[in-house]
Design a protein around this motif. Sequence first.
Motif, PDB file in Angstrom:
ATOM      1  N   GLY A  51     -58.775  23.964  24.575  1.00  0.00           N
ATOM      2  CA  GLY A  51     -59.798  23.168  23.914  1.00  0.00           C
ATOM      3  C   GLY A  51     -59.459  22.880  22.468  1.00  0.00           C
ATOM      4  O   GLY A  51     -59.625  21.750  21.981  1.00  0.00           O
ATOM      5  N   VAL A  52     -58.969  23.885  21.757  1.00  0.00           N
ATOM      6  CA  VAL A  52     -58.589  23.708  20.355  1.00  0.00           C
ATOM      7  C   VAL A  52     -57.401  22.756  20.245  1.00  0.00           C
ATOM      8  O   VAL A  52     -57.383  21.843  19.404  1.00  0.00           O
ATOM      9  CB  VAL A  52     -58.268  25.071  19.708  1.00  0.00           C
ATOM     10  N   ALA A  53     -56.392  22.946  21.099  1.00  0.00           N
ATOM     11  CA  ALA A  53     -55.203  22.099  21.048  1.00  0.00           C
ATOM     12  C   ALA A  53     -55.548  20.643  21.345  1.00  0.00           C
ATOM     13  O   ALA A  53     -55.006  19.722  20.714  1.00  0.00           O
ATOM     14  CB  ALA A  53     -54.155  22.610  22.037  1.00  0.00           C
ATOM     15  N   ARG A  54     -56.448  20.397  22.298  1.00  0.00           N
ATOM     16  CA  ARG A  54     -56.814  19.018  22.626  1.00  0.00           C
ATOM     17  C   ARG A  54     -57.553  18.334  21.479  1.00  0.00           C
ATOM     18  O   ARG A  54     -57.548  17.112  21.376  1.00  0.00           O
ATOM     19  CB  ARG A  54     -57.677  18.986  23.885  1.00  0.00           C
ATOM     20  N   ARG A  80     -48.292  24.833  32.132  1.00  0.00           N
ATOM     21  CA  ARG A  80     -49.523  24.098  31.848  1.00  0.00           C
ATOM     22  C   ARG A  80     -49.957  24.293  30.394  1.00  0.00           C
ATOM     23  O   ARG A  80     -50.351  23.327  29.727  1.00  0.00           O
ATOM     24  CB  ARG A  80     -50.625  24.554  32.800  1.00  0.00           C
ATOM     25  N   LEU A  81     -49.905  25.523  29.904  1.00  0.00           N
ATOM     26  CA  LEU A  81     -50.323  25.765  28.524  1.00  0.00           C
ATOM     27  C   LEU A  81     -49.378  25.081  27.544  1.00  0.00           C
ATOM     28  O   LEU A  81     -49.807  24.503  26.539  1.00  0.00           O
ATOM     29  CB  LEU A  81     -50.404  27.262  28.243  1.00  0.00           C
ATOM     30  N   ALA A  82     -48.077  25.134  27.834  1.00  0.00           N
ATOM     31  CA  ALA A  82     -47.117  24.465  26.963  1.00  0.00           C
ATOM     32  C   ALA A  82     -47.360  22.961  26.963  1.00  0.00           C
ATOM     33  O   ALA A  82     -47.290  22.303  25.912  1.00  0.00           O
ATOM     34  CB  ALA A  82     -45.693  24.777  27.410  1.00  0.00           C
ATOM     35  N   ALA A  83     -47.657  22.402  28.140  1.00  0.00           N
ATOM     36  CA  ALA A  83     -47.914  20.964  28.235  1.00  0.00           C
ATOM     37  C   ALA A  83     -49.150  20.558  27.447  1.00  0.00           C
ATOM     38  O   ALA A  83     -49.246  19.424  26.970  1.00  0.00           O
ATOM     39  CB  ALA A  83     -48.068  20.555  29.698  1.00  0.00           C
ATOM     40  N   GLU A  84     -50.086  21.476  27.302  1.00  0.00           N
ATOM     41  CA  GLU A  84     -51.298  21.202  26.537  1.00  0.00           C
ATOM     42  C   GLU A  84     -51.091  21.367  25.039  1.00  0.00           C
ATOM     43  O   GLU A  84     -52.012  21.171  24.250  1.00  0.00           O
ATOM     44  CB  GLU A  84     -52.428  22.125  26.998  1.00  0.00           C
ATOM     45  N   GLY A  85     -49.887  21.772  24.638  1.00  0.00           N
ATOM     46  CA  GLY A  85     -49.614  21.948  23.223  1.00  0.00           C
ATOM     47  C   GLY A  85     -49.996  23.306  22.688  1.00  0.00           C
ATOM     48  O   GLY A  85     -50.093  23.495  21.468  1.00  0.00           O
ATOM     49  N   LEU A 111     -61.989  19.399  29.249  1.00  0.00           N
ATOM     50  CA  LEU A 111     -62.068  19.518  27.795  1.00  0.00           C
ATOM     51  C   LEU A 111     -61.612  18.216  27.137  1.00  0.00           C
ATOM     52  O   LEU A 111     -60.583  17.651  27.495  1.00  0.00           O
ATOM     53  CB  LEU A 111     -61.194  20.685  27.319  1.00  0.00           C
ATOM     54  N   PRO A 112     -62.381  17.715  26.173  1.00  0.00           N
ATOM     55  CA  PRO A 112     -62.066  16.408  25.593  1.00  0.00           C
ATOM     56  C   PRO A 112     -60.940  16.441  24.578  1.00  0.00           C
ATOM     57  O   PRO A 112     -60.707  17.450  23.912  1.00  0.00           O
ATOM     58  CB  PRO A 112     -63.376  16.019  24.916  1.00  0.00           C
ATOM     59  N   ARG A 113     -60.260  15.321  24.478  1.00  0.00           N
ATOM     60  CA  ARG A 113     -59.331  15.118  23.376  1.00  0.00           C
ATOM     61  C   ARG A 113     -60.125  14.543  22.193  1.00  0.00           C
ATOM     62  O   ARG A 113     -61.276  14.150  22.338  1.00  0.00           O
ATOM     63  CB  ARG A 113     -58.190  14.200  23.804  1.00  0.00           C
ATOM     64  N   ARG A 114     -59.488  14.532  21.037  1.00  0.00           N
ATOM     65  CA  ARG A 114     -60.218  14.177  19.811  1.00  0.00           C
ATOM     66  C   ARG A 114     -60.858  12.790  19.906  1.00  0.00           C
ATOM     67  O   ARG A 114     -62.035  12.618  19.579  1.00  0.00           O
ATOM     68  CB  ARG A 114     -59.265  14.242  18.613  1.00  0.00           C
ATOM     69  N   ALA A 115     -60.122  11.792  20.389  1.00  0.00           N
ATOM     70  CA  ALA A 115     -60.675  10.442  20.463  1.00  0.00           C
ATOM     71  C   ALA A 115     -61.843  10.381  21.439  1.00  0.00           C
ATOM     72  O   ALA A 115     -62.835   9.683  21.197  1.00  0.00           O
ATOM     73  CB  ALA A 115     -59.586   9.452  20.882  1.00  0.00           C
ATOM     74  N   GLU A 116     -61.746  11.137  22.549  1.00  0.00           N
ATOM     75  CA  GLU A 116     -62.830  11.153  23.527  1.00  0.00           C
ATOM     76  C   GLU A 116     -64.077  11.795  22.946  1.00  0.00           C
ATOM     77  O   GLU A 116     -65.200  11.325  23.165  1.00  0.00           O
ATOM     78  CB  GLU A 116     -62.385  11.902  24.780  1.00  0.00           C
ATOM     79  N   LEU A 117     -63.889  12.889  22.204  1.00  0.00           N
ATOM     80  CA  LEU A 117     -65.034  13.560  21.593  1.00  0.00           C
ATOM     81  C   LEU A 117     -65.689  12.678  20.542  1.00  0.00           C
ATOM     82  O   LEU A 117     -66.925  12.591  20.476  1.00  0.00           O
ATOM     83  CB  LEU A 117     -64.612  14.890  20.968  1.00  0.00           C
TER      84      LEU A 117
END
Length: 325
Positions: free
Chosen positions: A47-50, A73-78, A306-312
């Motif tokens: 959530g924080v990374a997204r 998966r975690l690495a792909a999420e940054g 979990l949203p990305r910044r632009a979505e939020l």
Amino acid sequence: MTGRPAGGLVTLGETMGLVAADGIGPLEYARGFSFGIGGAESNVAVGVARLDGRATWIGRVGADATGDLVARRLAAEGVDTVAVRDPGFTGLMVRHRRSGGALHVDYHRAGSAGSRLAPADVPDAVVAAAGVLHVTGITPALSDSARDAVRHAVRVARAAGVPVSVDVNHRAKLWDRATAAPVLRELVEQADIVFAGPAEARLVLGGAGQPAGQPAAELARALAALGPAEAVVKDGANGCTAVIDGDRHDLPAVAVTVVDPVGAGDAFVAGYLTARLAGASPAERLRTAIAVGAYAVTVPGDCEGLPRRAELDAFLSTPDDDVAR
């Protein structure tokens, strides 16, 4: 690790494979399943990374395909990942919806790789360089060594002046209330930030000694009296109540169509901590937390929604719109 700058969220715990039955009804009649990952701490990290924050997850995974999936998966999420490989198996959870409002989750994690997390697995330098250390009441329930790992990480953080965040997250399937209560209270007493549901707050504050109908504001103030400067009571559809630096804050929930409530609390925490790391005001932290939690429950899965910044940002601007044009 990817070498991203220090100063963000650091968390530790168990991430498992997630087998979820499609549709509604008894598990024995399910014909379709999805397979993903889930874990309270890694949900928060994702959530924080997204939301463009820095996040590090520390844990043990098995030398198996599920362990590979967790790391990838975690690495792909940054998310920067400190994944200690263990000869044991990666834990699993199986989830099905027995009826429209009854969600069941079974855990297969006794003796898992994640349950063998130990203090030696925690890189002190990573914790000491964090902007916030986030732990939950789930990891201490897994084993004595996992409990020691959490305590060690908290000690390192406090010695380095790193704020400690605790989500009480009591899991009755992992340990009984009498065993859990003193451990959870100990964590809360060492925290700078605490998150709890009303029942979890009562457990920490004394269990049977706390009336079931006690207002959320009273629970938040009682939690703050144990030491945390920021005490947040998450209350689902009722929104949240917080006492932050002595001031009370109340925010209503955002009305959305709930598809999957699992992970809503983790999403709330991710929103709050991301905003806090960015220097947002208490009111803005809570507003972000409410919005991220609401957004997450509209999609199936532990962390998929979990949203990305632009979505939020779009959701906060027009929360009632159901068509993006």
